[in-house]
Design a protein around this motif. Structure first.
Motif, PDB file in Angstrom:
ATOM      1  N   ALA A  36      65.404  48.216  78.141  1.00  6.51           N
ATOM      2  CA  ALA A  36      66.588  48.704  78.844  1.00  6.51           C
ATOM      3  C   ALA A  36      66.166  49.429  80.113  1.00  6.51           C
ATOM      4  O   ALA A  36      65.103  50.053  80.183  1.00  6.51           O
ATOM      5  N   SER A  37      67.000  49.355  81.104  1.00  8.33           N
ATOM      6  CA  SER A  37      66.707  50.046  82.359  1.00  8.33           C
ATOM      7  C   SER A  37      66.845  51.553  82.173  1.00  8.33           C
ATOM      8  O   SER A  37      67.488  52.031  81.233  1.00  8.33           O
ATOM      9  N   ARG A  38      66.229  52.296  83.089  1.00  4.93           N
ATOM     10  CA  ARG A  38      66.368  53.755  83.021  1.00  4.93           C
ATOM     11  C   ARG A  38      67.828  54.157  83.180  1.00  4.93           C
ATOM     12  O   ARG A  38      68.316  55.094  82.547  1.00  4.93           O
TER      13      ARG A  38
ATOM     14  N   LEU B  88      55.117  54.617  70.949  1.00  6.30           N
ATOM     15  CA  LEU B  88      54.326  55.101  72.073  1.00  6.30           C
ATOM     16  C   LEU B  88      54.364  54.121  73.237  1.00  6.30           C
ATOM     17  O   LEU B  88      54.604  54.513  74.393  1.00  6.30           O
ATOM     18  N   TRP B  89      54.140  52.842  72.937  1.00  4.87           N
ATOM     19  CA  TRP B  89      54.086  51.851  74.016  1.00  4.87           C
ATOM     20  C   TRP B  89      55.449  51.707  74.699  1.00  4.87           C
ATOM     21  O   TRP B  89      55.512  51.528  75.930  1.00  4.87           O
ATOM     22  N   LEU B  90      56.535  51.797  73.961  1.00  3.60           N
ATOM     23  CA  LEU B  90      57.850  51.696  74.589  1.00  3.60           C
ATOM     24  C   LEU B  90      58.146  52.917  75.448  1.00  3.60           C
ATOM     25  O   LEU B  90      58.808  52.812  76.492  1.00  3.60           O
ATOM     26  N   ARG B  91      57.660  54.070  75.017  1.00  7.13           N
ATOM     27  CA  ARG B  91      57.834  55.264  75.842  1.00  7.13           C
ATOM     28  C   ARG B  91      57.095  55.107  77.170  1.00  7.13           C
ATOM     29  O   ARG B  91      57.612  55.452  78.229  1.00  7.13           O
ATOM     30  N   VAL B  92      55.868  54.574  77.091  1.00  6.95           N
ATOM     31  CA  VAL B  92      55.085  54.368  78.315  1.00  6.95           C
ATOM     32  C   VAL B  92      55.757  53.316  79.193  1.00  6.95           C
ATOM     33  O   VAL B  92      55.938  53.504  80.412  1.00  6.95           O
ATOM     34  N   ALA B  93      56.132  52.182  78.570  1.00  4.67           N
ATOM     35  CA  ALA B  93      56.758  51.111  79.349  1.00  4.67           C
ATOM     36  C   ALA B  93      58.097  51.534  79.908  1.00  4.67           C
ATOM     37  O   ALA B  93      58.533  51.038  80.955  1.00  4.67           O
ATOM     38  N   GLY B  94      58.760  52.484  79.234  1.00  4.10           N
ATOM     39  CA  GLY B  94      60.067  52.933  79.673  1.00  4.10           C
ATOM     40  C   GLY B  94      60.042  53.692  80.984  1.00  4.10           C
ATOM     41  O   GLY B  94      61.092  53.915  81.590  1.00  4.10           O
ATOM     42  N   VAL B  95      58.848  54.076  81.423  1.00  2.00           N
ATOM     43  CA  VAL B  95      58.740  54.740  82.725  1.00  2.00           C
ATOM     44  C   VAL B  95      59.061  53.760  83.845  1.00  2.00           C
ATOM     45  O   VAL B  95      59.658  54.121  84.861  1.00  2.00           O
TER      46      VAL B  95
ATOM     47  N   PRO C 184      60.540  50.204  83.380  1.00  2.00           N
ATOM     48  CA  PRO C 184      60.977  49.036  82.595  1.00  2.00           C
ATOM     49  C   PRO C 184      61.175  47.792  83.447  1.00  2.00           C
ATOM     50  O   PRO C 184      60.923  46.679  82.975  1.00  2.00           O
ATOM     51  N   GLY C 185      61.626  47.936  84.677  1.00  2.00           N
ATOM     52  CA  GLY C 185      61.846  46.761  85.512  1.00  2.00           C
ATOM     53  C   GLY C 185      60.564  45.999  85.755  1.00  2.00           C
ATOM     54  O   GLY C 185      60.534  44.760  85.684  1.00  2.00           O
ATOM     55  N   MET C 186      59.479  46.724  86.066  1.00  2.00           N
ATOM     56  CA  MET C 186      58.201  46.077  86.298  1.00  2.00           C
ATOM     57  C   MET C 186      57.689  45.403  85.024  1.00  2.00           C
ATOM     58  O   MET C 186      57.188  44.275  85.067  1.00  2.00           O
TER      59      MET C 186
ATOM     60  N   LEU D 168      52.009  33.594  82.335  1.00  5.50           N
ATOM     61  CA  LEU D 168      50.628  34.033  82.132  1.00  5.50           C
ATOM     62  C   LEU D 168      50.543  35.478  81.650  1.00  5.50           C
ATOM     63  O   LEU D 168      49.875  35.747  80.633  1.00  5.50           O
ATOM     64  N   PRO D 169      51.210  36.431  82.305  1.00  2.00           N
ATOM     65  CA  PRO D 169      51.141  37.811  81.784  1.00  2.00           C
ATOM     66  C   PRO D 169      51.695  37.935  80.371  1.00  2.00           C
ATOM     67  O   PRO D 169      51.147  38.675  79.548  1.00  2.00           O
ATOM     68  N   ALA D 170      52.776  37.184  80.094  1.00  2.71           N
ATOM     69  CA  ALA D 170      53.353  37.253  78.748  1.00  2.71           C
ATOM     70  C   ALA D 170      52.375  36.712  77.718  1.00  2.71           C
ATOM     71  O   ALA D 170      52.210  37.280  76.634  1.00  2.71           O
ATOM     72  N   ARG D 171      51.705  35.603  78.065  1.00  2.35           N
ATOM     73  CA  ARG D 171      50.748  35.013  77.122  1.00  2.35           C
ATOM     74  C   ARG D 171      49.577  35.963  76.866  1.00  2.35           C
ATOM     75  O   ARG D 171      49.123  36.136  75.726  1.00  2.35           O
ATOM     76  N   ILE D 172      49.109  36.603  77.918  1.00  2.00           N
ATOM     77  CA  ILE D 172      47.999  37.546  77.768  1.00  2.00           C
ATOM     78  C   ILE D 172      48.438  38.742  76.928  1.00  2.00           C
ATOM     79  O   ILE D 172      47.710  39.203  76.028  1.00  2.00           O
ATOM     80  N   ALA D 173      49.637  39.242  77.204  1.00  2.00           N
ATOM     81  CA  ALA D 173      50.135  40.408  76.466  1.00  2.00           C
ATOM     82  C   ALA D 173      50.293  40.088  74.981  1.00  2.00           C
ATOM     83  O   ALA D 173      49.919  40.890  74.112  1.00  2.00           O
ATOM     84  N   LYS D 174      50.847  38.917  74.677  1.00  2.00           N
ATOM     85  CA  LYS D 174      51.047  38.542  73.269  1.00  2.00           C
ATOM     86  C   LYS D 174      49.709  38.394  72.557  1.00  2.00           C
ATOM     87  O   LYS D 174      49.541  38.839  71.413  1.00  2.00           O
ATOM     88  N   ARG D 175      48.769  37.763  73.225  1.00  2.00           N
ATOM     89  CA  ARG D 175      47.460  37.572  72.604  1.00  2.00           C
ATOM     90  C   ARG D 175      46.788  38.925  72.338  1.00  2.00           C
ATOM     91  O   ARG D 175      46.223  39.154  71.269  1.00  2.00           O
ATOM     92  N   ALA D 176      46.865  39.813  73.329  1.00  5.00           N
ATOM     93  CA  ALA D 176      46.259  41.131  73.165  1.00  5.00           C
ATOM     94  C   ALA D 176      46.927  41.928  72.055  1.00  5.00           C
ATOM     95  O   ALA D 176      46.275  42.718  71.365  1.00  5.00           O
ATOM     96  N   ALA D 177      48.227  41.718  71.873  1.00  3.91           N
ATOM     97  CA  ALA D 177      48.982  42.485  70.871  1.00  3.91           C
ATOM     98  C   ALA D 177      48.998  41.830  69.500  1.00  3.91           C
ATOM     99  O   ALA D 177      49.546  42.396  68.556  1.00  3.91           O
ATOM    100  N   GLY D 178      48.415  40.626  69.369  1.00  2.00           N
ATOM    101  CA  GLY D 178      48.454  39.926  68.088  1.00  2.00           C
ATOM    102  C   GLY D 178      49.823  39.386  67.759  1.00  2.00           C
ATOM    103  O   GLY D 178      50.173  39.217  66.590  1.00  2.00           O
ATOM    104  N   VAL D 179      50.615  39.106  68.814  1.00  2.00           N
ATOM    105  CA  VAL D 179      51.973  38.598  68.647  1.00  2.00           C
ATOM    106  C   VAL D 179      51.961  37.079  68.786  1.00  2.00           C
ATOM    107  O   VAL D 179      51.268  36.536  69.656  1.00  2.00           O
TER     108      VAL D 179
END
Length: 947
Positions: free
Chosen positions: A694-696, A653-660, A662-664, A673-684
Motif C-alpha cells: 500500500a502507498s504511504r 520487519l521487511w514490510l516495515r522497511v519496504a513501507g518507507v 512502497p512505490g519503488m 528480473l528483479p522479481a525473479r531475483i527477489a523470489k529466489r533470494a526469499a525462497g518464494v
C-alpha cells in the motif's frame, strides 16, 4: 534400508510394480494402527494389482517373512501391524469394479474406502449396509478382516451377512473364489485333484466331525465376533466359506476382490434421542425398543462430550439433546418423513417418562451422528482428563443381558480403580469403552492384563464375548481360551492350518496368540531432553504427541477441513496421523534415530499447512501446527534456516522497511528480473505474485487518531496487524468506519505491536516470544482498562487469543489479552446489543479462515451476515491452500493450488457476477485472486460501503 532385510527388499523391487518401501520413514509410519500396540515392520509394499500381491507372497514365502494385510490402519485390536511385510491395498487397489443394480451387488477391490463405495452407490439408490464409525476411511478389506458392523447392523447385519463372494489368494499361491456351497457343488469340487479340493474336503471334515460344538458355542447371538466363524461351515448355513473367512483378520487368506450384497435403504430417516439417568438405565430399555424394529439403537454418554467446545450445527444440536447422563440414538425410517416420525413417536410412547427429542433436520442429525462416530477419539480422555485406551472397547452380550453386564462392568472397573464412559451399539449388546489404565509402565500393563482376564470372565458369564466387531487381534486373541472350550481352540488352529499351513499370514493373531501385554506402544516413552518452547497444559510433549491413537479421521478425503495435505496427496506420511507417528518414533529413537535433527520428521512436516484443522476436527485434539513449530525451533537451533524462514518469518520487519518507499518496491517487483531475483533470494515459488504494498498515502488514515469525545459504547482498540497495515489498509479504514457507526471510539496502540505469527509458523519461537513481550508492554494500559481489542486478520487474532498464552505460560497478561480480544464479527454480533448492520442483501461465498474455524468457529460471522442479509453459499470447510507462508514457499505450490481446488476456487468460479466473495484472511483473498478472476473482500469492506 536396514541390512537384515536388504535381500528381501531387492527381490521385491524386481518383481513388484507398486511401491516397495523398506526405509525408516515407511517402517515408522506402519509401526502402529489404532490399537495399543506397536510392531515395526521389515518393510511395506503398496501393491498395484493382484500380481503384485502374488509376488509378495511368493518372495516372502521363500524367505520365511510373515505378511500382514492393512487397509485404512484403523484397527483398534492391533491386527494390521506385524514384524514382516505390511501390504497396504488402500493406495492403489481401491477400485469399484462393478455395480449390478438389478442383482443389488457390487464387486470391489479390498482397498476401496467404504465411504467412497457409498458415493459410487448413491446414484443407484443402494448402500452397503455395514457402516462403522470409520466408514469414511476404513477399507472394505479391513471390514471383511474384522467382520465390521456399525450402527445399522441391528437392522441390516454384520459384514459377514452382506458378503456374497470372495476372490482370495493363499500364502502358497493358490487362488480360489469362495461363497455359499450347495451339496452338489461341494461334491463336485471335492472330487477334483489339487489344493482347492483339499481345502474343501478338510473344511467339510472339520465341520462334520464337530457339529455339536460349532452349533452350541458359535453363532449364539448377533455380535459374537470373537474367534473364527466356523459355524458358517455348517450345512444349515450353506457351508459358506466366504462368511467363514470374514472376521479371520488376514490370518488365512488375502482378499483380492469381494462381491457384496447391497440393500435399498428407506427413503427418509429421522433420529429419536432419548435421555436416561445412566447407561444401565438406557441398556434396560433396549429390549422394549427392539420390538419396534428400529434402524439403530446407539448408546451415548454425556461425559463423552463434556469437554467439547462446539460451535455451529454441533452446538445447536447438542443444545437440543434431552436431559440425562446417557442417551439412546434411535433411528427410524419410512417412505416419508411423516412415516419415520410416526415410528419414532411410537417408540417414545413406549418409554413413558423418558425425556426425548425427534430430530428431522438433516444437518442436526448429521452433527449428532458425527459426535457418535467420533466416540473412539472423544473417549481417549477419561472423565478425569487422563489418557484412556482401547483393548476392552468391543465386548458384546445378548441385548437382553446388556444392563446387567454394564452394571457388572462398572463394578469391576471400580475394583481396579479404573474409569471409562460406555457407549456403542446397545441395540446389539455391543459396548465401546476406553479405560484409563496406566499403560505407560510395566506394572500398569500387568494390572491391565489382569483386568482383561476378569472382564472376559464377566462377559462370558453374561453369555457374551470380548469382541463384537473389531476382531481379536493382539488385544484379545490371548483371551479366547477363557471364552471357548479347549476343543474349539483346537478347531480354530486347525481352521487356520488348512488355509495357511506355514503360518505366514498375520502370525500371533487368533491362533498361538501373543500375550495381550506384549508390544504395548505407550511403555516408557521418553520426553525430549531439551525443554520445550510451548507449554503443553497438563501433559508433556510426549503426552501431546501420544494424543494421536490412530483413529485416522485425518484420512478422510473430502467434506472435512482435516487434513488438507492428505486430501491432495493421499499419502499417509502427509496425514496428521502420519506426522504424529513420526514424532512418536522420533521420541522412541529406535527407527528414527536423529531426534530433533531428523530429516525424516522434517520431511513429514514439510507439507503440513499449519492450518490447525486437526485441533478441532481431530477427536483427540492433536495440534500439529504447534508440534511443527516446536520441531522447527529445535531442528534449526544453532544453524542456518531455509531462506523462506528469514524472508517470510521476518515479514513484519521487511514490510516495515519496504513501507518507507512502497512505490519503488512495487515498481521493482513488477519487473521480471528483479522479481525473479527477489523470489529466489526469499525462497518464494517463482509462480507466486509478490504482494503489492500500500502507498504511504493509503496508510495515512490509519495514523489519524480519533477525537477524545465521548461515544455511546466506549473504546475499542483496532489491532494493526502487519498484513492489513502494509498490504490492505483500506480494510482497517472501513472497519473503523463501521465500528464508529456502531457507536465505538476506535483507538490504535501507541507503539509498534505484532502477534509474532510469522515467527511462530516458521518455528522461530525465541523471536516470537520477544515480539510478544514487547507487544504486551505496549498494550499494558489497554489491558488494564479492559479495552476490547478487535482483530481484522483472523490468523493474528487467534494467535493473540491462543498461541501467546502457550508461548508465555507464566505471563498473566496473555490471559487478559485472550479474554479481551474479539473478531470484528464477534464484537458487532455478540457485544453490540441493539445495533443493526447495513443491509447487503446478496449471496456470497464466505471463506472462514482455517485458524478461526478451528479455534473459535464462525458462528458470530454467520449471525452478522444474517443481520446484514448476506445469503451464505455453503461450501465444504477447509483451508484455502495458501496458508500464510506455506503456499509462497518453494516446493509447496502444487499442493497449495490443489488444496484450493478442493472446494474454494471451484465455488468462487461458479458464482454469478452479482454474488460476493468474502474472506477476512489475507491468505484466502490472495489465493482467490491468484486462482480466479474474482476479488475477495473483508466483511468490514462489504458493510462499510453500505453505510
Amino acid at each position: 534400508m536396514h541390512t537384515q532385510f536388504d535381500h528381501v527388499a531387492r527381490e521385491l523391487s524386481g518383481v513388484v510394480e507398486g511401491e516397495v518401501l523398506f526405509d525408516a520413514t515407511s517402517r515408522a509410519l506402519y509401526s502402529a494402527d489404532a490399537s495399543n500396540y506397536r510392531k515395526v515392520p521389515a518393510g511395506v509394499v503398496l501393491p498395484r494389482n493382484d500380481s503384485d500381491i502374488a509376488a509378495v507372497l511368493s518372495v516372502c514365502g521363500d524367505h520365511d517373512v510373515p505378511v500382514t494385510m492393512r487397509g485404512g490402519g484403523t484397527s483398534i485390536a492391533g491386527n494390521s501391524i506385524g514384524p514382516g511385510v505390511v501390504l497396504d491395498t488402500s493406495r492403489y487397489m481401491n477400485a469399484v469394479l462393478d455395480i449390478d443394480r438389478r442383482a443389488r451387488t457390487t464387486t470391489v477391490q479390498p482397498g476401496v474406502v467404504a465411504g467412497h463405495l457409498a458415493d459410487a452407490l448413491a446414484p443407484h439408490g443402494l448402500i452397503f449396509a455395514p457402516d462403522p464409525s470409520t466408514v469414511r476411511r476404513a477399507t472394505i478389506g479391513g471390514m471383511i478382516g474384522n467382520n465390521a458392523c456399525g450402527s445399522h447392523s441391528v437392522a441390516w447385519g454384520k459384514t459377514s451377512e452382506n458378503v456374497r463372494e470372495l476372490d482370495v489368494l493363499l500364502a502358497d499361491g493358490t487362488r480360489l473364489t469362495v461363497g455359499p456351497t450347495t451339496p452338489q457343488e461341494l461334491s463336485a469340487v471335492c472330487a477334483r485333484p489339487g489344493r482347492v479340493a483339499e481345502i474343501h474336503r478338510e473344511l467339510g471334515r472339520l465341520a462334520d466331525d464337530n457339529l455339536a460344538p460349532l452349533r452350541t458355542e458359535l453363532g449364539r447371538f448377533g455380535r459374537q465376533v470373537s474367534g473364527y466363524g466356523l459355524h458358517e461351515l455348517l450345512p444349515e448355513h450353506g457351508r459358506n466359506l466366504a462368511r467363514a473367512l470374514v472376521g479371520s483378520e488376514g490370518t488365512c487368506a488375502v482378499v483380492l476382490s469381494a462381491t457384496l450384497q447391497l440393500i435399498e435403504p428407506p427413503a427418509q430417516r429421522v433420529l429419536l434421542v432419548v435421555g436416561f439417568p445412566d447407561d444401565v438405565a438406557a441398556a434396560a430399555a433396549v429390549p422394549q425398543i427392539l420390538t419396534h424394529a428400529p434402524l439403530t439403537v446407539e448408546g451415548m454418554g454425556r461425559a463423552l462430550i463434556a469437554g467439547l467446545h462446539p460451535h455451529g450445527d454441533t452446538a445447536a444440536a447438542i443444545g437440543r439433546l434431552p436431559d440425562g447422563a446417557a442417551w439412546l440414538f434411535i433411528e427410524t425410517g419410512g417412505g416419508s418423513v411423516a412415516e419415520a416420525v410416526d415410528r419414532a413417536r411410537r417408540i417414545a410412547a413406549d418409554l413413558p417418562g423418558a425425556p426425548c427429542e425427534v430430530f428431522t433436520d438433516p444437518r442436526a442429525r448429521r452433527a449428532l451422528w458425527t459426535l457418535r462416530a467420533d466416540g473412539s477419539g472423544l473417549a481417549t480422555r477419561g472423565p478425569g482428563g487422563v489418557p484412556a485406551y482401547p483393548g476392552w472397547e468391543d465386548s458384546a452380550v445378548p441385548p437382553d443381558r446388556l444392563a446387567g453386564y454394564l452394571a457388572g462392568l462398572r463394578e469391576l472397573l471400580g475394583q481396579y480403580g479404573f474409569d471409562g464412559v460406555p457407549y456403542g451399539h446397545f441395540g446389539e449388546g455391543c459396548v465401546h469403552i476406553r479405560i484409563d489404565a496406566p499403560l505407560t509402565s510395566q506394572p500398569g500393563t500387568s494390572r491391565y492384563r489382569a483386568f482383561l482376564e476378569d472382564a472376559t470372565d464377566l462377559v462370558v458369564a453374561y453369555g457374551g464375548c470380548p469382541s463384537g466387531e473389531h476382531g481379536d487381534g493382539r488385544a484379545r486373541s490371548a483371551l479366547l481360551g477363557r471364552v471357548y472350550s479347549p476343543r474349539m481352540i483346537e478347531l480354530f488352529g486347525r481352521f487356520k492350518a488348512i488355509w495357511d499351513p506355514a503360518n505366514m499370514l498375520n502370525p500371533g493373531i487368533m491362533v498361538d496368540p501373543v500375550p495381550v501385554e506384549a508390544d504395548v506402544r505407550w511403555l516408557d516413552l521418553p520426553d525430549p531432553t531439551a525443554p520445550t518452547e510451548f507449554d503443553y497444559p497438563g501433559e508433556t510433549f510426549a503426552g501431546a504427541v501420544s494424543r494421536c491413537v490412530g483413529v485416522g479421521k485425518c484420512r478422510v478425503e473430502h467434506g472435512t477441513a482435516m487434513c488438507p495435505s492428505y486430501q491432495v496427496t493421499r499419502d499417509e506420511l502427509h496425514s496428521t496421523r502420519g506426522r504424529a507417528r513420526m514424532l512418536f518414533e522420533m521420541l522412541r529413537g529406535e527407527v528414527i534415530e536423529d531426534g530433533w535433527r531428523s530429516t525424516e520428521v522434517l520431511g513429514a512436516l514439510d507439507l503440513c499447512l499449519s492450518c490447525k484443522a486437526c485441533k478441532s476436527d481431530c477427536p483427540v485434539d492433536v495440534d500439529m501446527a504447534t508440534y511443527k513449530s516446536e520441531f522447527l525451533a529445535h531442528h534449526y537451533r544453532g544453524r542456518l534456516r531455509p531462506r523462506s524462514h528469514y524472508a517470510l518469518g521476518w515479514l513484519p520487519l521487511w514490510l516495515r522497511v519496504a513501507g518507507v518507499a512502497p512505490g519503488m518496491v512495487n515498481a521493482l517487483a513488477a519487473r521480471e528480473l528483479p522479481a525473479r531475483i527477489a523470489k529466489r533470494a526469499a525462497g518464494v515459488d517463482a509462480r507466486r505474485d509478490l504482494p503489492v504494498l500500500a502507498s504511504r498515502a493509503g496508510r495515512a488514515p490509519l495514523r489519524t487518531r480519533e477525537s477524545s469525545g465521548p461515544t455511546p459504547r466506549g473504546d475499542v482498540l483496532l489491532w494493526p496487524d502487519t498484513f492489513t497495515t502494509y498490504l490492505d489498509p483500506d480494510i482497517a479504514v472501513d472497519a473503523a468506519a463501521v465500528l464508529r457507526a456502531a457507536g465505538y471510539r476506535v483507538l490504535r496502540p501507541r507503539g509498534r505491536v505484532c502477534c509474532g505469527l510469522t515467527a511462530i509458523t516458521t518455528g522461530q519461537l525465541g523471536l516470537a516470544k520477544r515480539v510478544a513481550r514487547h507487544s504486551l508492554r505496549v498494550l499494558a494500559p489497554h489491558l488494564a482498562a479492559g479495552t476490547p481489542i478487535v482483530g481484522l486478520e483472523p490468523s493474528c487474532t487467534e494467535a493473540l487469543r491462543h498461541d501467546l498464552s502457550r508461548l508465555l505460560p507464566g505471563d498473566d497478561r496473555t490471559r487478559c489479552l485472550a479474554d479481551t480480544t474479539f473478531t470484528f464479527a464477534e464484537l458487532l454480533a455478540d457485544h453490540t446489543p441493539g445495533w443493526e448492520p447495513p443491509r447487503v442483501d446478496a449471496a456470497a461465498v464466505v471463506q472462514t479462515h482455517c485458524h478461526q474455524l478451528s479455534e473459535s468457529g464462525d458462528d458470530a460471522d454467520r449471525r452478522l451476515e444474517r443481520l446484514a442479509g448476506i445469503d451464505r453459499v455453503e461450501i465444504a470447510p477447509g483451508c484455502c491452500g495458501l496458508a500464510g507462508n506455506f503456499g509462497f514457499e518453494q516446493g509447496h505450490y502444487e499442493v497449495s493450488i490443489a488444496v484450493g481446488e478442493q472446494n474454494l476456487l471451484p465455488a468462487v468460479r461458479a458464482l454469478p457476477d452479482d454474488a460476493l466473495v468474502i474472506a477476512d484472511g489475507f491468505s484466502c483473498r490472495t489465493q482467490v485472486a491468484g486462482g480466479t478472476d474474482r476479488r475477495a473482500r473483508h466483511l468490514a469492506q462489504v458493510l462499510a460501503e453500505r453505510l
